[in-house]
Design an enzyme around this catalytic site. Sequence first.
Site, PDB file in Angstrom:
ATOM      1  CE1 TYR A  98      -7.950 -14.333 -17.295  1.00 14.96           C
ATOM      2  CE2 TYR A  98      -8.405 -12.153 -16.438  1.00 14.96           C
ATOM      3  CZ  TYR A  98      -8.841 -13.327 -17.016  1.00 14.96           C
ATOM      4  OH  TYR A  98     -10.163 -13.476 -17.323  1.00 14.96           O
ATOM      5  CG  ASP A 172      -3.319 -13.100 -10.106  1.00 17.57           C
ATOM      6  OD1 ASP A 172      -3.714 -14.132  -9.541  1.00 17.57           O
ATOM      7  OD2 ASP A 172      -3.875 -12.625 -11.123  1.00 17.57           O
ATOM      8  CE  LYS A 197     -10.598 -17.746 -13.537  1.00 13.99           C
ATOM      9  NZ  LYS A 197      -9.497 -16.840 -13.799  1.00 13.99           N
TER      10      LYS A 197
HETATM   11  C1  LIG Z   1      -9.339 -15.417 -14.092  1.00 13.37           C
HETATM   12  C2  LIG Z   1      -8.164 -14.673 -13.633  1.00 13.37           C
HETATM   13  C3  LIG Z   1      -8.269 -13.335 -13.218  1.00 13.37           C
HETATM   14  C4  LIG Z   1      -9.578 -12.560 -13.289  1.00 13.37           C
HETATM   15  O1  LIG Z   1     -10.533 -13.037 -12.406  1.00 13.37           O
HETATM   16  P1  LIG Z   1     -12.129 -13.020 -12.697  1.00 13.37           P
HETATM   17  O2  LIG Z   1     -12.671 -13.745 -11.516  1.00 13.37           O
HETATM   18  O3  LIG Z   1     -12.358 -13.686 -14.005  1.00 13.37           O
HETATM   19  O4  LIG Z   1     -12.540 -11.577 -12.728  1.00 13.37           O
HETATM   20  C5  LIG Z   1      -7.129 -12.715 -12.745  1.00 13.37           C
HETATM   21  N1  LIG Z   1      -5.934 -13.361 -12.695  1.00 13.37           N
HETATM   22  C6  LIG Z   1      -5.800 -14.642 -13.095  1.00 13.37           C
HETATM   23  C7  LIG Z   1      -4.467 -15.310 -13.011  1.00 13.37           C
HETATM   24  C8  LIG Z   1      -6.897 -15.339 -13.583  1.00 13.37           C
HETATM   25  O5  LIG Z   1      -6.746 -16.610 -14.007  1.00 13.37           O
END
Ligand SMILES: *Cc1c(COP(=O)(O)O)cnc(C)c1O
Length: 381
Positions: A98, A172, A197
Amino acid sequence: MKFNTKTIHGGQKHEEATGSVMPPIFQTSTYAQSSPGVHKGYEYSRAANPTRTALENAFASIENGSHGFAFSSGLSAIDCVLRLLEPGDEVIAGDDLYGGTYRMFTRLFGKYGLKFKFVDMNNVENVTNVVSESTKLIWLETPTNPLMKVADIAEITKAVKDKNQNILVTVDNTFATPYLQRPLDLGADIVMHSATKYLGGHSDLVMGALMVKDAKLAEELHFIQFAGGAVAGPMDSFLALRGVKTLHIRMQRHCENGKAIAEYLLNHPKVGKVYYPGLEDHPNHDIAKKQMDDFGGMVSFRLKDESKEAAFKFLESTKVFTLAESLGGVESLVNHPSTMTHASIPEPEREKIGITDSLIRLSVGIEDIEDLISDIEQALN
Ligand SMILES: *Cc1c(COP(=O)(O)O)cnc(C)c1O
């Protein structure tokens, strides 16, 4: 408890004073004490807030962890993990991350003496070959954003821990969610989410999460969360908890629609490469099949016409798919990684890994599949 029950009940109890089935939004910063230091477990909402506690217990439960932590954003959750490290320590991360994660690693933490190595995690040896005395953390994102690469969590964790038991592995899990993949069960130490998300799921909040199964690690992370201060607020915690309760049914539909769209694109004469781990020709399909229960709702692809103009034409033409950053909500979104979500990665790096102007990323929502396909059809035409 099985997963679908856990999303609704895991770690939850009814509120004691009234029996309220959902935890109230404890919109308070502080709590009355009867004598200095004598209180009911809550002193100040940066340390703990009952609505956030309810959410953090749900977070722990759905990832099969013992402790969960809710942050003000996904990036602040990542920031918390990196603060476990010291100057000179080394992090090995995937080469398709990301964009904001990459930016935080290189531009915020680089100057405090942390070292980062970015490798293609497709292959376990790529990781073990660069493990050194200073390696303290492995940062795994799988499937990756936006190229949908899949890394073998169990294999990488085992190989790295064989070299040094103390290396922490963080995954992640934003794209997969625990509905599809549970990294703690596969040996990882920490699971991280952008709860903005799929966990939240309704594009109505920004939040991050960490889940662990080790009490000592939980204590360290809680200290950093408290001392660093990037906590999730009570209103957002309530919304995220409400979102988590439907994670399983949303994910089921995201997966069905994602697969249908990937297959539709694969057979379309104007479409070039399609990136979806559920497709047989995906280079990591076997690993995905082994470690995921299904393949999710994220699909990336290229048009055969690889010009920026052709991509922009498509991006400006969809009607049901909204052109926007972010992903994982009930509504379908379309995104142009090279100019939007991943613009923070320097162009030569982007070109090297394939985030070029022709790449388009879809977050397939839970609308009727016929409407989604006819929208893509008219935009391609
Ligand atoms: C959006 C995202 C992030 C960051 O998260 P935020 O809530 O925007 O700070 C980290 N890793 C992945 C895979 C993401 O899609």
